[in-house]
Design a protein around this motif. Sequence first.
Motif, PDB file in Angstrom:
ATOM      1  N   ASN A 209       0.897  -1.051   0.050  1.00  0.00           N
ATOM      2  CA  ASN A 209       0.024   0.079   0.006  1.00  0.00           C
ATOM      3  C   ASN A 209       0.618   1.230   0.087  1.00  0.00           C
ATOM      4  OD1 ASN A 209      -2.736  -1.259  -0.013  1.00  0.00           O
ATOM      5  ND2 ASN A 209      -2.065  -1.869   2.362  1.00  0.00           N
ATOM      6  N   ALA A 210       2.293   1.143   0.000  1.00  0.00           N
ATOM      7  CA  ALA A 210       3.176   2.355   0.070  1.00  0.00           C
ATOM      8  C   ALA A 210       4.123   2.000  -0.916  1.00  0.00           C
ATOM      9  CB  ALA A 210       3.608   2.470   1.462  1.00  0.00           C
ATOM     10  N   PRO A 211       3.763   1.911  -2.151  1.00  0.00           N
ATOM     11  CA  PRO A 211       4.848   1.498  -3.295  1.00  0.00           C
ATOM     12  C   PRO A 211       5.768   2.555  -3.450  1.00  0.00           C
ATOM     13  CG  PRO A 211       2.917   2.226  -4.134  1.00  0.00           C
ATOM     14  CD  PRO A 211       2.669   2.135  -2.794  1.00  0.00           C
ATOM     15  N   GLU A 212       5.647   3.752  -2.968  1.00  0.00           N
ATOM     16  CA  GLU A 212       6.681   4.963  -2.993  1.00  0.00           C
ATOM     17  C   GLU A 212       7.898   4.480  -2.228  1.00  0.00           C
ATOM     18  OE1 GLU A 212       4.036   5.957   0.484  1.00  0.00           O
ATOM     19  OE2 GLU A 212       3.641   5.201  -1.888  1.00  0.00           O
ATOM     20  N   LEU A 213       7.849   3.669  -1.194  1.00  0.00           N
ATOM     21  CA  LEU A 213       8.932   3.591  -0.264  1.00  0.00           C
ATOM     22  C   LEU A 213       9.929   2.320  -0.996  1.00  0.00           C
ATOM     23  CD1 LEU A 213       6.818   2.907   3.053  1.00  0.00           C
ATOM     24  CD2 LEU A 213       8.205   5.003   2.174  1.00  0.00           C
ATOM     25  N   LEU A 214       9.337   1.747  -1.922  1.00  0.00           N
ATOM     26  CA  LEU A 214      10.233   0.603  -2.644  1.00  0.00           C
ATOM     27  C   LEU A 214      11.562   1.344  -3.275  1.00  0.00           C
ATOM     28  CD1 LEU A 214      10.811  -2.245  -3.818  1.00  0.00           C
ATOM     29  CD2 LEU A 214       9.240  -1.528  -5.462  1.00  0.00           C
ATOM     30  N   GLU A 215      11.319   2.416  -3.937  1.00  0.00           N
ATOM     31  CA  GLU A 215      12.738   2.875  -4.444  1.00  0.00           C
ATOM     32  C   GLU A 215      13.601   3.407  -3.464  1.00  0.00           C
ATOM     33  OE1 GLU A 215      14.029   6.637  -6.917  1.00  0.00           O
ATOM     34  OE2 GLU A 215      12.171   6.194  -7.334  1.00  0.00           O
ATOM     35  N   ARG A 216      13.273   4.027  -2.258  1.00  0.00           N
ATOM     36  CA  ARG A 216      14.018   4.434  -1.229  1.00  0.00           C
ATOM     37  C   ARG A 216      14.621   3.207  -0.654  1.00  0.00           C
ATOM     38  NH1 ARG A 216      10.770   7.443   3.131  1.00  0.00           N
ATOM     39  NH2 ARG A 216       9.767   8.348   1.210  1.00  0.00           N
ATOM     40  N   GLU A 217      13.841   2.010  -0.416  1.00  0.00           N
ATOM     41  CA  GLU A 217      14.376   1.003   0.336  1.00  0.00           C
ATOM     42  C   GLU A 217      15.642   0.154  -0.478  1.00  0.00           C
ATOM     43  OE1 GLU A 217      14.841  -2.151   3.220  1.00  0.00           O
ATOM     44  OE2 GLU A 217      14.008  -0.269   3.224  1.00  0.00           O
ATOM     45  N   LEU A 218      15.373   0.124  -1.730  1.00  0.00           N
ATOM     46  CA  LEU A 218      16.312  -0.374  -2.692  1.00  0.00           C
ATOM     47  C   LEU A 218      17.553   0.406  -2.911  1.00  0.00           C
ATOM     48  CD1 LEU A 218      14.022  -1.463  -5.672  1.00  0.00           C
ATOM     49  CD2 LEU A 218      15.496  -2.832  -4.269  1.00  0.00           C
ATOM     50  N   ALA A 219      17.267   1.626  -2.775  1.00  0.00           N
ATOM     51  CA  ALA A 219      18.552   2.597  -3.177  1.00  0.00           C
ATOM     52  C   ALA A 219      19.391   2.406  -1.791  1.00  0.00           C
ATOM     53  CB  ALA A 219      18.165   4.246  -3.228  1.00  0.00           C
ATOM     54  N   GLN A 220      18.688   2.486  -0.571  1.00  0.00           N
ATOM     55  CA  GLN A 220      19.527   2.810   0.810  1.00  0.00           C
ATOM     56  C   GLN A 220      20.141   1.181   0.725  1.00  0.00           C
ATOM     57  OE1 GLN A 220      20.402   5.294   2.702  1.00  0.00           O
ATOM     58  NE2 GLN A 220      21.754   3.613   3.185  1.00  0.00           N
ATOM     59  N   THR A 221      19.429   0.069   0.438  1.00  0.00           N
ATOM     60  CA  THR A 221      20.152  -1.032   0.564  1.00  0.00           C
ATOM     61  C   THR A 221      21.488  -1.368  -0.475  1.00  0.00           C
ATOM     62  OG1 THR A 221      17.930  -2.118   1.124  1.00  0.00           O
ATOM     63  CG2 THR A 221      19.784  -3.631   0.791  1.00  0.00           C
ATOM     64  N   PHE A 222      21.299  -0.576  -1.513  1.00  0.00           N
ATOM     65  CA  PHE A 222      22.292  -0.925  -2.386  1.00  0.00           C
ATOM     66  C   PHE A 222      23.429  -0.065  -2.015  1.00  0.00           C
ATOM     67  CE2 PHE A 222      19.600  -1.860  -6.635  1.00  0.00           C
ATOM     68  CZ  PHE A 222      19.528  -3.361  -6.002  1.00  0.00           C
ATOM     69  N   LYS A 223      23.318   1.098  -1.473  1.00  0.00           N
ATOM     70  CA  LYS A 223      24.622   1.945  -0.786  1.00  0.00           C
ATOM     71  C   LYS A 223      24.970   1.143   0.346  1.00  0.00           C
ATOM     72  CE  LYS A 223      22.230   6.103  -2.501  1.00  0.00           C
ATOM     73  NZ  LYS A 223      21.307   7.423  -1.992  1.00  0.00           N
ATOM     74  N   ASP A 224      24.249   0.385   1.218  1.00  0.00           N
ATOM     75  CA  ASP A 224      25.116  -0.133   2.145  1.00  0.00           C
ATOM     76  C   ASP A 224      25.765  -1.547   1.611  1.00  0.00           C
ATOM     77  OD1 ASP A 224      23.651   1.577   3.842  1.00  0.00           O
ATOM     78  OD2 ASP A 224      21.810   0.100   4.180  1.00  0.00           O
ATOM     79  N   VAL A 225      25.561  -1.922   0.713  1.00  0.00           N
ATOM     80  CA  VAL A 225      26.294  -3.175  -0.137  1.00  0.00           C
ATOM     81  C   VAL A 225      27.521  -2.651  -0.719  1.00  0.00           C
ATOM     82  CG1 VAL A 225      25.298  -3.696  -2.276  1.00  0.00           C
ATOM     83  CG2 VAL A 225      26.134  -5.527  -0.532  1.00  0.00           C
ATOM     84  N   LEU A 226      27.530  -1.183  -1.361  1.00  0.00           N
ATOM     85  CA  LEU A 226      28.507  -0.733  -2.096  1.00  0.00           C
ATOM     86  C   LEU A 226      29.879  -1.126  -1.397  1.00  0.00           C
ATOM     87  CD1 LEU A 226      29.326   1.033  -4.359  1.00  0.00           C
ATOM     88  CD2 LEU A 226      29.243   3.131  -2.759  1.00  0.00           C
ATOM     89  N   PRO A 227      30.376  -1.055  -0.230  1.00  0.00           N
ATOM     90  CA  PRO A 227      31.771  -1.322   0.080  1.00  0.00           C
ATOM     91  C   PRO A 227      32.240  -2.882  -0.229  1.00  0.00           C
ATOM     92  CG  PRO A 227      30.367  -0.365   1.986  1.00  0.00           C
ATOM     93  CD  PRO A 227      29.473  -0.527   0.970  1.00  0.00           C
ATOM     94  N   LEU A 228      31.091  -3.696  -0.335  1.00  0.00           N
ATOM     95  CA  LEU A 228      31.486  -5.265  -0.932  1.00  0.00           C
ATOM     96  C   LEU A 228      31.754  -5.115  -2.248  1.00  0.00           C
ATOM     97  CD1 LEU A 228      31.785  -8.181  -0.679  1.00  0.00           C
ATOM     98  CD2 LEU A 228      29.156  -8.128  -0.624  1.00  0.00           C
ATOM     99  N   VAL A 229      30.740  -4.149  -3.104  1.00  0.00           N
ATOM    100  CA  VAL A 229      30.972  -4.318  -4.406  1.00  0.00           C
ATOM    101  C   VAL A 229      32.303  -3.524  -4.869  1.00  0.00           C
ATOM    102  CG1 VAL A 229      30.016  -3.260  -6.600  1.00  0.00           C
ATOM    103  CG2 VAL A 229      28.444  -4.220  -4.947  1.00  0.00           C
ATOM    104  N   GLN A 230      32.612  -2.656  -4.297  1.00  0.00           N
ATOM    105  CA  GLN A 230      33.703  -1.763  -4.449  1.00  0.00           C
ATOM    106  C   GLN A 230      34.956  -2.910  -4.159  1.00  0.00           C
ATOM    107  OE1 GLN A 230      33.212   1.624  -2.486  1.00  0.00           O
ATOM    108  NE2 GLN A 230      32.801   2.900  -4.190  1.00  0.00           N
ATOM    109  N   TRP A 231      35.023  -3.494  -3.196  1.00  0.00           N
ATOM    110  CA  TRP A 231      36.191  -4.332  -2.912  1.00  0.00           C
ATOM    111  C   TRP A 231      36.506  -5.402  -3.893  1.00  0.00           C
ATOM    112  CZ3 TRP A 231      37.170  -9.485  -1.816  1.00  0.00           C
ATOM    113  CH2 TRP A 231      38.411  -9.749  -1.269  1.00  0.00           C
ATOM    114  N   LEU A 232      35.190  -6.025  -4.299  1.00  0.00           N
ATOM    115  CA  LEU A 232      35.390  -6.964  -5.129  1.00  0.00           C
ATOM    116  C   LEU A 232      35.820  -6.422  -6.767  1.00  0.00           C
ATOM    117  CD1 LEU A 232      31.967  -8.900  -4.355  1.00  0.00           C
ATOM    118  CD2 LEU A 232      34.236  -9.734  -4.317  1.00  0.00           C
ATOM    119  N   ARG A 233      35.496  -5.509  -6.889  1.00  0.00           N
ATOM    120  CA  ARG A 233      35.829  -5.000  -8.289  1.00  0.00           C
ATOM    121  C   ARG A 233      37.646  -4.856  -8.245  1.00  0.00           C
ATOM    122  NH1 ARG A 233      31.920   0.035  -8.909  1.00  0.00           N
ATOM    123  NH2 ARG A 233      30.035  -1.273  -9.533  1.00  0.00           N
ATOM    124  N   GLN A 234      38.285  -4.796  -7.020  1.00  0.00           N
ATOM    125  CA  GLN A 234      39.597  -4.557  -7.075  1.00  0.00           C
ATOM    126  C   GLN A 234      40.343  -6.084  -7.336  1.00  0.00           C
ATOM    127  OE1 GLN A 234      40.462  -3.167  -2.914  1.00  0.00           O
ATOM    128  NE2 GLN A 234      39.044  -1.410  -3.463  1.00  0.00           N
TER     129      GLN A 234
END
Length: 222
Positions: A196-221
């Motif tokens: 009932n609150a689809p507007e929260l989906l994009e915010r949830e996704l973006a924040q979770t992706f930002k939280d996993v960014l350290p792993l992604v960046q380390w793997l790219r090395q």
Amino acid sequence: MHLRDLTQFLAELSENNNRPWFIMNKPRYDILRAEFLDLVTTLIADMARVDPLLADCNPKKALFRINRDMRFSHVKIPYKTTFSAAIIPNGLKKPSDGGGPSYYFQIDAYGTLLVAGGEYMPPADRLRLIRHHVIDDAAGFHKMLKNKAFRKRFGGLQQEGKLTRPPKGFDAAEPQIEMIKLKNFIAWTETKLDINAPELLERELAQTFKDVLPLVQWLRQA
């Protein structure tokens, strides 16, 4: 994104997973897929602000097809019952095909959102590089694992499918051997969406992706 319509469609597809039903309901699918593409497009633009390598990612290439590959499957149902996408800089390859670390998410018929980042089942040569990177950059690896936002969101790397013995070519006495036994270098989390609150989906996704960014960046090395 009309989450109520999406989950309803996926629930009905789960009960009628056959080509005739899908053809009859193809107009519904086309609308939902277009909305899902808009979501992924917006998400890529948002993430590119913190991860510039995503700027050239093609949103259409990020979406997974709903058709299942049944050639090697014992379960002969033609369609997936999730909407999913993998966001990778080149936008062309799946992570398992050597596309490198990715951001992934899927939504199922129950309104469950699964969000992940890292590399799932990397090919043997790529996995070997990652394992050597764990040894060569042990300090950076553990610093990444201790990142406050990453640890709070994911707890750590997933341990499923971990080897019981050291992989070939790696010494059992290596201090990082338990991490080297991993076959996947991925973190994921699941949450229940408020349809009932689809507007929260994009915010949830973006924040979770930002939280996993350290792993992604380390793997790219690697």
